[in-house]
Enzyme design. Structure first.
Site, short mmCIF file in Angstrom:
data_model
loop_
_atom_site.label_atom_id
_atom_site.label_comp_id
_atom_site.label_asym_id
_atom_site.label_seq_id
_atom_site.Cartn_x
_atom_site.Cartn_y
_atom_site.Cartn_z
N LYS A 137 0.79 -1.18 0.24
CA LYS A 137 0.19 0.38 -0.21
C LYS A 137 0.79 1.51 -0.13
O LYS A 137 0.37 2.22 -0.91
CB LYS A 137 -0.64 -0.21 1.58
CG LYS A 137 -1.50 1.22 1.57
CD LYS A 137 -2.29 1.31 2.62
CE LYS A 137 -1.77 1.58 3.82
NZ LYS A 137 -1.56 2.90 4.02
N ASP A 156 -5.55 1.34 0.90
CA ASP A 156 -6.27 1.70 2.70
C ASP A 156 -7.13 1.79 2.96
O ASP A 156 -8.62 0.96 2.24
CB ASP A 156 -5.85 3.10 2.31
CG ASP A 156 -7.01 4.29 2.22
OD1 ASP A 156 -7.86 3.89 1.38
OD2 ASP A 156 -6.07 5.27 1.53
#
Length: 216
Positions: A137, A156
């Site tokens: 991420k 996220d």
């Protein structure tokens, strides 16, 4: 696939498309004319963001820049500027370790390290394997923010929540292995193609849907 939610997403996209394109142009300018300090600042931002608010993290980065600590501060000095950032003790150490890892002869050289990759996925893999505090991420977020990863998914909590409500995933995973991350990324790409929203826009649309703003 819930039609009403898709229509809502498309309407949001239309309403903020100009703002999104402006922000993406800013990211692209960082890639083209940003120096090593500017690019390292984006990496530090992404190191700080896990389980912390984006604006709080960027404020911390700006403090580090203003006080000339980003490239020169020791971990305890950096720690003192991470107001409101969760897990700041570890993250301050990660910042210093990343700076050391990405320096040549004591000078930060992150731009040349990243620009040697012709494939953004290879760049992401290198970051995940070599920079402590950076997962898929965070690496995707960093590369997008320097204009190099517009087709990567930044998975996220905001994005995962949207993907679940849109039927792209059945549930939000407790954790994301490499394999699961890439599976969801492919699913998000396919969804973007179906709804005719560019992947580079979709992340910011979903972020706006949750946070009410287009940020970083």
């Amino acid at each position: 696939m819930p039609i009403e939610k898709i229509d809502e997403l498309k309407a949001i996209h239309i309403s903020i498309q100009d703002e999104i394109e402006s922000r993406l142009a800013e990211f692209d300018r960082i890639r083209k004319i940003g120096d090593d300090k500017a690019i390292f600042a984006e990496l530090v931002f992404c190191i700080l963001t896990p389980q912390s608010k984006a604006r709080v993290c960027w404020a911390a980065v700006e403090n580090l820049l203003d006080k000339n600590l980003l490239l020169n501060g020791e971990s305890d000095q950096i720690l003192g500027e991470l107001h409101g950032v969760r897990f700041k003790y570890k993250k301050s150490e990660y910042v210093v370790e990343a700076r050391d890892k990405l320096s040549i002869d004591g000078k930060i050289a992150i731009k040349s390290r990243i620009s040697r990759f012709s494939d953004v996925c290879d760049a992401r893999e290198w970051l995940v394997r070599n920079v402590k505090g950076i997962g898929y991420k965070e690496a995707s977020h960093f590369l997008r923010n320097i204009g190099f990863g517009e087709n990567l998914a930044i998975l996220d909590r905001h994005i995962l929540k949207n993907l679940r409500s849109l039927g792209v995933i059945e549930e939000i995973p407790d954790s994301l292995s490499r394999r699961r991350y890439l599976e969801i990324e492919i699913g998000m790409m396919e969804f973007a193609d179906r709804v005719k929203i560019p992947m580079s826009h979709l992340d910011l649309v979903m972020w706006y849907n949750e946070a009410g703003e287009v940020f970083k």
